[in-house]
Write a protein that holds these residues in place. Structure first.
Motif, PDB file in Angstrom:
ATOM      1  N   ALA A 207      35.937  28.853  33.428  1.00 15.66           N
ATOM      2  CA  ALA A 207      36.307  30.268  33.352  1.00 15.66           C
ATOM      3  C   ALA A 207      36.448  30.882  34.734  1.00 15.66           C
ATOM      4  N   ASP A 208      35.590  30.500  35.671  1.00 16.73           N
ATOM      5  CA  ASP A 208      35.699  31.010  37.041  1.00 16.73           C
ATOM      6  C   ASP A 208      37.049  30.637  37.639  1.00 16.73           C
ATOM      7  N   HIS A 209      37.468  29.403  37.396  1.00 13.36           N
ATOM      8  CA  HIS A 209      38.768  28.978  37.908  1.00 13.36           C
ATOM      9  C   HIS A 209      39.906  29.729  37.226  1.00 13.36           C
ATOM     10  N   LEU A 210      39.804  29.925  35.917  1.00 14.32           N
ATOM     11  CA  LEU A 210      40.851  30.620  35.175  1.00 14.32           C
ATOM     12  C   LEU A 210      40.996  32.070  35.646  1.00 14.32           C
ATOM     13  N   GLU A 211      39.873  32.728  35.949  1.00 12.57           N
ATOM     14  CA  GLU A 211      39.940  34.107  36.438  1.00 12.57           C
ATOM     15  C   GLU A 211      40.757  34.178  37.723  1.00 12.57           C
ATOM     16  N   CYS A 212      40.616  33.181  38.573  1.00 11.58           N
ATOM     17  CA  CYS A 212      41.414  33.138  39.802  1.00 11.58           C
ATOM     18  C   CYS A 212      42.863  32.766  39.506  1.00 11.58           C
ATOM     19  N   LYS A 213      43.039  31.801  38.620  1.00 12.24           N
ATOM     20  CA  LYS A 213      44.389  31.308  38.327  1.00 12.24           C
ATOM     21  C   LYS A 213      45.283  32.400  37.765  1.00 12.24           C
ATOM     22  N   TYR A 214      44.756  33.230  36.881  1.00 11.14           N
ATOM     23  CA  TYR A 214      45.580  34.213  36.190  1.00 11.14           C
ATOM     24  C   TYR A 214      45.505  35.621  36.796  1.00 11.14           C
ATOM     25  N   THR A 215      44.764  35.768  37.878  1.00  9.79           N
ATOM     26  CA  THR A 215      44.722  37.064  38.547  1.00  9.79           C
ATOM     27  C   THR A 215      46.102  37.393  39.120  1.00  9.79           C
ATOM     28  N   SER A 216      46.615  38.561  38.781  1.00 16.70           N
ATOM     29  CA  SER A 216      47.967  38.946  39.191  1.00 16.70           C
ATOM     30  C   SER A 216      47.984  39.433  40.635  1.00 16.70           C
ATOM     31  N   THR A 217      49.198  39.550  41.178  1.00 20.07           N
ATOM     32  CA  THR A 217      49.361  40.067  42.534  1.00 20.07           C
ATOM     33  C   THR A 217      48.790  41.477  42.662  1.00 20.07           C
ATOM     34  N   ALA A 218      49.046  42.310  41.640  1.00 21.15           N
ATOM     35  CA  ALA A 218      48.525  43.684  41.675  1.00 21.15           C
ATOM     36  C   ALA A 218      46.998  43.694  41.683  1.00 21.15           C
ATOM     37  N   GLU A 219      46.388  42.826  40.868  1.00 17.65           N
ATOM     38  CA  GLU A 219      44.926  42.741  40.825  1.00 17.65           C
ATOM     39  C   GLU A 219      44.380  42.255  42.155  1.00 17.65           C
ATOM     40  N   LEU A 220      45.058  41.300  42.760  1.00 14.09           N
ATOM     41  CA  LEU A 220      44.617  40.768  44.045  1.00 14.09           C
ATOM     42  C   LEU A 220      44.598  41.858  45.107  1.00 14.09           C
ATOM     43  N   ARG A 221      45.674  42.596  45.154  1.00 17.54           N
ATOM     44  CA  ARG A 221      45.765  43.640  46.172  1.00 17.54           C
ATOM     45  C   ARG A 221      44.750  44.752  45.927  1.00 17.54           C
ATOM     46  N   GLU A 222      44.505  45.043  44.639  1.00 16.16           N
ATOM     47  CA  GLU A 222      43.537  46.087  44.315  1.00 16.16           C
ATOM     48  C   GLU A 222      42.118  45.683  44.691  1.00 16.16           C
ATOM     49  N   GLU A 223      41.790  44.395  44.454  1.00 12.91           N
ATOM     50  CA  GLU A 223      40.424  43.934  44.699  1.00 12.91           C
ATOM     51  C   GLU A 223      40.191  43.497  46.128  1.00 12.91           C
ATOM     52  N   TYR A 224      41.201  42.870  46.740  1.00 16.38           N
ATOM     53  CA  TYR A 224      41.004  42.270  48.058  1.00 16.38           C
ATOM     54  C   TYR A 224      41.744  42.968  49.190  1.00 16.38           C
ATOM     55  N   GLY A 225      42.784  43.711  48.856  1.00 10.29           N
ATOM     56  CA  GLY A 225      43.607  44.286  49.902  1.00 10.29           C
ATOM     57  C   GLY A 225      44.854  43.453  50.132  1.00 10.29           C
ATOM     58  N   ASP A 226      45.631  43.844  51.152  1.00 10.92           N
ATOM     59  CA  ASP A 226      46.930  43.187  51.346  1.00 10.92           C
ATOM     60  C   ASP A 226      47.102  42.640  52.756  1.00 10.92           C
ATOM     61  N   ASP A 227      46.004  42.429  53.455  1.00  8.44           N
ATOM     62  CA  ASP A 227      46.127  41.904  54.805  1.00  8.44           C
ATOM     63  C   ASP A 227      45.796  40.409  54.821  1.00  8.44           C
ATOM     64  N   GLU A 228      45.957  39.823  55.980  1.00 13.54           N
ATOM     65  CA  GLU A 228      45.764  38.379  56.125  1.00 13.54           C
ATOM     66  C   GLU A 228      44.327  37.966  55.799  1.00 13.54           C
ATOM     67  N   TRP A 229      43.359  38.729  56.254  1.00 15.64           N
ATOM     68  CA  TRP A 229      41.959  38.399  56.010  1.00 15.64           C
ATOM     69  C   TRP A 229      41.639  38.438  54.516  1.00 15.64           C
ATOM     70  N   SER A 230      42.182  39.413  53.818  1.00 15.39           N
ATOM     71  CA  SER A 230      41.951  39.519  52.378  1.00 15.39           C
ATOM     72  C   SER A 230      42.566  38.336  51.644  1.00 15.39           C
ATOM     73  N   PHE A 231      43.737  37.947  52.072  1.00 13.24           N
ATOM     74  CA  PHE A 231      44.384  36.780  51.494  1.00 13.24           C
ATOM     75  C   PHE A 231      43.495  35.544  51.627  1.00 13.24           C
TER      76      PHE A 231
END
Length: 317
Positions: A207-231
């Motif tokens: 499940a931990d892997h699936l949460e990462c696999k299916y996390t959308s671009t919008a969710e990524l940016r919302e949770e982590y940000g949009d810079d190189e370090w967040s990536f």
């Protein structure tokens, strides 16, 4: 016996030069997680019959001497590759059999499936026993490259992985987990509680892997940000979750062999990314990553779909 000792390595640095960083564009679509080689057992000496007949005793030769003998035999690599080809042929025949059964409106029985699985496992074991003798210098890069090259005939095609023998082993995960739990509970092993915990927590790793696999671009940016370090933060999380789930399944296979129950898959999978990859190594790493995902989809189909749909709904709104 299977050579199933797993060695997790600390990932090598992926830092690039300043000039390269200027050129590289980090993007969410470029995320990738790769596996690493499993380490087979170390044999300090190999015994072979002496050349002379009669009562001449068996002598020991060093690993280096044995390897030099293999290198001097140009047919050795082709003999090993023929074993890999046998496994590939078994997979092709299995897919053909599945198609025929489906055409006739039936389903393959567990008894028949396990005969196919045993054929795969036997050929894999024989090949690994020969390859293990090449594993010198503590699982050196050279040994890993040799191994991947020999096995490359098995891992070229990634089509129809949902119908691979290893993937369809997931259909029997629940039964095999139950058998393993019963064997552990009936044992006097000091590690029985931790062993039971490993069996019960596999879904959490998936499940931990699936949460990462299916996390959308919008969710990524919302949770982590949009810079190189967040990536990089998310990339590390995703890679770790993927590798942890594969390693967890490998541990379950090892537990099954320890307690005398049927392993969950015919072989263990490579885990973390090795930065110094040959094309053959990359091929196996990619194959293992995808067939593992097919395995857990067969094992947990409904729950996998639930996580996927959850992220799709979030992305929709």
């Amino acid at each position: 016996m299977y050579y199933t000792l797993i060695m997790e390595r600390k990932p090598e640095s992926t830092e690039q030069t300043t000039e390269q960083n200027k050129k590289k564009k980090f993007g969410w679509d470029d995320l990738a997680a790769g596996p690493q080689a499993e380490q087979y057992g170390n044999e300090q000496d190999i015994q072979q019959d002496a050349a002379s007949e009669g009562s001449t005793p068996i002598k020991k030769i060093t690993r280096a001497e044995y390897i030099e003998g293999l290198r001097a035999d140009p047919q050795r690599r082709e003999i090993l590759k023929s074993r890999a080809a046998d496994i590939a042929d078994t997979e092709d025949a299995f897919r053909g059999r599945l198609a025929k059964i489906k055409e006739d409106g039936g389903e393959m029985s567990q008894k028949e499936f396990e005969r196919w699985e045993d054929d795969y496992a036997d050929n894999w074991r024989y090949m690994q026993q020969d390859l293990a003798r090449m594993d010198y210098d503590n699982n050196s890069q050279e040994a890993m490259e040799y191994e991947a090259d020999v096995e490359s005939v098995m891992f070229k095609s990634q089509a129809h992985l949902d119908e691979a023998i290893e993937a369809r082993s997931g259909d029997y995960f629940t039964q095999r987990a139950r058998a393993l739990r019963e064997a552990i509970e009936a044992s006097d092993e000091k590690t029985k509680q931790s062993d039971l915990s490993l069996v019960g927590s596999f879904w959490s790793s998936v499940a931990d892997h699936l949460e990462c696999k299916y996390t959308s671009t919008a969710e990524l940016r919302e949770e982590y940000g949009d810079d190189e370090w967040s990536f990089k933060q998310f990339e590390q999380r995703r890679t770790s979750a993927h590798n942890d789930a594969i390693t967890h399944l490998n541990y379950l296979n090892d537990l099954a062999r320890k307690y005398g129950t049927r392993p969950f898959t015919p072989r263990n999978f490579w885990t973390s990314q090795n930065q110094r990859q040959t094309p053959a190594m990359s091929s196996r790493m990619s194959y293992d990553r995808h067939v593992f995902e097919s395995f857990y989809t067969h094992a947990f189909g409904d729950r996998v779909d639930q996580i996927r749909r959850k992220h799709e709904r979030r992305n929709y709104w």
